[in-house]
Design a protein around this motif. Structure first.
Motif, short mmCIF file in Angstrom:
data_model
loop_
_atom_site.label_atom_id
_atom_site.label_comp_id
_atom_site.label_asym_id
_atom_site.label_seq_id
_atom_site.Cartn_x
_atom_site.Cartn_y
_atom_site.Cartn_z
N LYS A 84 0.83 -1.21 0.00
CA LYS A 84 0.00 0.00 0.00
C LYS A 84 0.86 1.26 0.00
CE LYS A 84 -4.01 -1.93 2.45
NZ LYS A 84 -4.86 -1.80 3.66
N GLU A 85 2.12 1.12 0.40
CA GLU A 85 3.03 2.27 0.50
C GLU A 85 3.88 2.47 -0.75
OE1 GLU A 85 3.78 2.34 5.30
OE2 GLU A 85 5.09 1.05 4.10
N VAL A 86 3.64 1.65 -1.78
CA VAL A 86 4.45 1.70 -3.00
C VAL A 86 3.58 2.16 -4.16
CG1 VAL A 86 5.83 0.35 -4.63
CG2 VAL A 86 5.98 -0.13 -2.17
N LEU A 87 3.79 3.40 -4.60
CA LEU A 87 3.02 3.95 -5.71
C LEU A 87 3.89 3.97 -6.96
CD1 LEU A 87 1.54 7.13 -3.94
CD2 LEU A 87 0.78 4.75 -3.75
N PHE A 88 3.36 3.48 -8.07
CA PHE A 88 4.09 3.58 -9.33
C PHE A 88 3.86 4.96 -9.94
CE2 PHE A 88 3.87 -1.24 -9.60
CZ PHE A 88 5.23 -1.40 -9.38
N THR A 89 4.96 5.60 -10.35
CA THR A 89 4.93 6.93 -10.95
C THR A 89 5.67 6.89 -12.28
OG1 THR A 89 7.02 7.66 -9.99
CG2 THR A 89 5.04 7.92 -8.62
N ARG A 90 5.84 8.05 -12.91
CA ARG A 90 6.67 8.12 -14.11
C ARG A 90 8.15 8.25 -13.75
NH1 ARG A 90 2.43 11.44 -15.51
NH2 ARG A 90 3.64 13.33 -15.17
N GLY A 91 8.45 8.60 -12.52
CA GLY A 91 9.83 8.77 -12.09
C GLY A 91 9.91 9.67 -10.88
N THR A 92 11.12 9.98 -10.45
CA THR A 92 11.33 10.80 -9.26
C THR A 92 10.63 12.15 -9.38
OG1 THR A 92 13.51 9.77 -9.07
CG2 THR A 92 13.10 11.70 -7.71
N THR A 93 10.75 12.78 -10.53
CA THR A 93 10.14 14.10 -10.72
C THR A 93 8.65 14.06 -10.48
OG1 THR A 93 11.86 14.70 -12.32
CG2 THR A 93 9.82 15.98 -12.39
N THR A 94 7.99 13.05 -11.03
CA THR A 94 6.55 12.92 -10.83
C THR A 94 6.22 12.74 -9.36
OG1 THR A 94 6.23 11.95 -13.02
CG2 THR A 94 4.50 11.54 -11.40
N GLY A 95 6.97 11.89 -8.68
CA GLY A 95 6.71 11.66 -7.26
C GLY A 95 6.79 12.92 -6.44
N ILE A 96 7.82 13.73 -6.66
CA ILE A 96 7.98 14.97 -5.90
C ILE A 96 6.88 15.96 -6.26
CG2 ILE A 96 9.50 16.96 -5.53
CD1 ILE A 96 11.87 15.01 -5.85
N ASN A 97 6.50 16.01 -7.53
CA ASN A 97 5.41 16.90 -7.92
C ASN A 97 4.09 16.48 -7.31
OD1 ASN A 97 5.85 19.18 -10.18
ND2 ASN A 97 7.44 17.62 -10.37
N TRP A 98 3.82 15.18 -7.24
CA TRP A 98 2.61 14.72 -6.56
C TRP A 98 2.59 15.22 -5.11
CZ3 TRP A 98 1.63 8.79 -7.78
CH2 TRP A 98 1.22 8.67 -9.12
N LEU A 99 3.73 15.11 -4.45
CA LEU A 99 3.80 15.53 -3.05
C LEU A 99 3.58 17.03 -2.89
CD1 LEU A 99 6.80 13.34 -1.84
CD2 LEU A 99 4.37 13.03 -1.29
N ALA A 100 4.19 17.81 -3.78
CA ALA A 100 4.02 19.25 -3.68
C ALA A 100 2.59 19.67 -3.96
CB ALA A 100 4.98 19.95 -4.67
N GLY A 227 16.18 -0.40 -14.98
CA GLY A 227 14.81 -0.58 -15.42
C GLY A 227 14.49 0.29 -16.63
N PRO A 228 13.27 0.18 -17.15
CA PRO A 228 12.85 0.98 -18.31
C PRO A 228 12.68 2.45 -17.94
CG PRO A 228 11.41 -0.94 -17.96
CD PRO A 228 12.23 -0.77 -16.73
N THR A 229 12.62 3.29 -18.96
CA THR A 229 12.27 4.69 -18.74
C THR A 229 10.76 4.80 -18.51
OG1 THR A 229 12.07 5.00 -21.13
CG2 THR A 229 14.18 5.58 -20.12
N GLY A 230 10.35 5.92 -17.91
CA GLY A 230 8.93 6.19 -17.74
C GLY A 230 8.28 5.46 -16.59
#
Length: 410
Positions: A84-100, A227-230
């Motif tokens: 439940k604590e593992v969210l798939f994103t497009r990458g680090t940038t997406t994760g930080i933007n989700w948080l902001a 791993g793959p991009t994206g």
């Protein structure tokens, strides 16, 4: 050192560039992919390709099993408590933007402060700049020591009850320093702040235990770890994710849609709107399997041995400036440098003529380079498939480049 035969798993490395055997030293930008990962992508598209979660036919069930199986592999890889604590994103940038955009909007208000450091990647700056503008908050930068380490005294002096978020890179993508995240988390929590970690340069190179670090959120990218991009991952403590609102809507994140309102499904799917990057997640799972089989401790030890081997050789080159700690034991496999009187782009081009691939530019850390008093650098970055021979080729190519620009031959 790891067995040189590992290189055999990466077909791309066995080619010539400008009539020279390729030495790939741009791993901080993206790593190469082992055949096990590319094979997993081909297998998915040729045998299991279907959308996930809602289908009940055989291909859909196989795709869902592989997709959610990859999530479990990531959970184990970073030692999270639950998938439940593992969210798939497009990458680090997406994760930080989700948080902001979600968490930050909820916890940051006028007059509050967001604490980052001078070494942060643009992805860990701009999202917070925009949040601070929207909320009337202040972005505060922690300074660095002379060798490029995080100045802990300055961190402690700038951390206060006004601090709502601390967001720091685990490893710098230019200075090669490892920040003491566990200590930073403890200090942040003492004042009631949330600890967010940019793990893009750490997750591929060392064992990560998010619970031991006590990070509230930890973001990283798949393409830097074979791993793959994206595809990327945002880890978050379940209690915090439960309180967060999604910022993308539709598809798999829906529980029920009424005419005038909607409800969201449970974690982790609450944040994964639309058809996800199924193949990317499966490929990331294959990369996690591959790295785990080698062993993250072994990978880290191999890279540290390479740094201990090559850094002193580079330090002996007259006119070469290296950024970050001089002690190899405090320096990861990311080595940024400049040759006196030679633009980094020219250095990189000359090295490429020798078959050595490095990066040149501002590396998405313009505030850091401004802090260091330079506009750009060249950067060599090692991974576990690199060898001492690769390191020697780098040193030889830099010396040849220096000679060329001094005397006109190479």
């Amino acid at each position: 050192m790891l067995d040189d035969k590992i290189k055999q798993d990466f077909p791309i490395l066995f080619q010539e560039v400008n009539d020279e055997p390729l030495v790939y030293l741009d791993n901080a930008a993206t790593s190469q992919k082992p055949k096990a990962v590319t094979d997993s992508l081909v297998h998915f598209y040729e045998h299991d390709n279907a959308n996930v979660h809602r289908g009940v036919h055989t291909l859909a069930e196989r795709a869902t099993s592989s997709y959610e199986g990859a999530r479990e592999k990531v959970r184990a890889f970073i030692h999270a408590k639950s998938t439940k604590e593992v969210l798939f994103t497009r990458g680090t940038t997406t994760g930080i933007n989700w948080l902001a955009r979600s968490y930050g909007e909820a916890v940051v208000g006028s007059g509050d402060e967001i604490l980052i450091s001078q070494m942060e990647h643009h992805s860990n700056i701009v999202a917070w700049q925009e949040l601070a503008k929207r909320k009337g908050a202040t972005l505060v930068y922690v300074d660095l020591t002379e060798e490029g380490m995080l100045d802990m005294a300055d961190f402690k002096s700038k951390l206060s009850t006004k601090t709502k978020i601390v967001s720091i890179a685990h490893i710098s993508n230019v200075l090669g320093v490892v920040n003491p995240i566990k200590e930073l988390s403890a200090l942040a929590h003492e004042v009631g702040a949330t600890m967010i970690v940019d793990g893009a340069q750490a997750a591929p190179h060392m064992s990560i235990d998010v619970r031991d670090l006590d990070a509230d959120f930890y973001a990283f990218s798949g393409h830097k770890m074979c791993g793959p991009t994206g595809i990327g991952v945002l880890y978050g403590k379940e209690s915090l994710l439960e309180k967060m609102d999604p910022i993308e809507f539709g598809g798999e994140m829906i529980d029920f849609v009424y005419h005038d309102r909607s409800t969201w499904t449970e974690l982790p799917w609450k944040f994964e709107a639309g058809t996800p990057n199924i193949a990317g997640a499966i490929g990331l799972g294959a990369a996690v399997d591959y790295l785990t089989e080698i062993g993250m401790e072994e990978i880290h030890a191999h890279e540290q041995e390479l740094v201990a081997y090559v850094l002193p050789k580079l330090q002996q080159i007259e006119g070469l400036t290296i950024y970050g700690p001089k002690d190899p034991s405090q320096h990861t496999g990311v080595i940024a440098f400049n040759l006196d009187g030679i633009h980094p782009h020219d250095t990189s081009t000359a090295l490429d003529m020798e078959g050595v691939a490095v990066r040149a530019g501002h590396h998405c850390v313009q505030p850091l380079l401004s802090y260091l008093g330079v506009q750009s650098t060249a950067r060599a970055s090692f991974y576990f498939y690199n060898t001492k021979e690769d390191a020697d080729r780098l040193v030889e190519a830099i010396i040849a480049t220096k000679e060329f620009f001094s005397h006109g031959f190479i």
